[in-house]
Design a protein around this motif. Structure first.
Motif: not given
Length: 167
Positions: A12-17
């Motif tokens: 979530a923090r990295a903006g990826v699944s």
């Protein structure tokens, strides 16, 4: 840190699944090991630049400070990162950073002493080993400022002995 950190939080923090995260990292330990390697590399590079700019005993304290402060966060966070790095990389982790450090300063630093393989080993491994031991033994209640002073004294004394032996 390790128990509060989840791969879902990282994704979530990295903006990826989460699936994308698992394409790069098999586990939470792999993420921690990669973070620790990145921080260790940054510290190593900063120390190399310090030695290249000012290759004398006055560089010892900034080097010790870089080693002590290179892994931000609480002592538990530092220990978690170091544990992950050594768990994934084994004891060869120090050797890899040692070789990378020597390569970074080769031909760029004008040292007061000739580094033999043995003296280079002592200079790079002694403070790291002592800091790792201090992190692993929090029950000793070591004062960070006093520990810094003792590490500086140790390294300055050793470098002084190397200089004296060269004469």
């Amino acid at each position: 840190m390790s128990r509060k950190l989840t791969t879902n939080h990282v994704a979530a923090r990295a903006g990826v699944s989460i699936g994308t995260l698992y394409q790069y990292f098999a586990s939470k330990q792999d993420i921690l090991a990669a973070l620790a390697q990145r921080r260790a590399g940054a510290v190593r590079d900063a120390i190399a630049e310090t030695i290249i700019r000012k290759p004398d005993v006055s560089s010892v304290r900034p080097i010790v400070q870089a080693l002590m402060n290179g892994f931000e966060g609480s002592p538990a966070t530092r220990q978690t990162l170091l544990d992950a790095m050594f768990l994934r990389g084994g004891d060869s982790v120090l050797a890899q950073h040692h070789e990378a450090f020597l390569a970074a300063i080769a031909g760029r630093a004008r040292l007061q002493v000739e580094l033999t393989p043995e003296s280079a080993f002592v200079l790079t491994h002694a403070p790291i080993a002592l800091l790792r031991a201090a992190a692993a033994e929090p029950e000793l209640g070591l004062d960070p400022a006093r520990l810094e002073d003792e590490l500086v004294r140790l390294m300055e004394s050793y470098i002084g002995a190397l200089v004296a032996a060269r004469r």
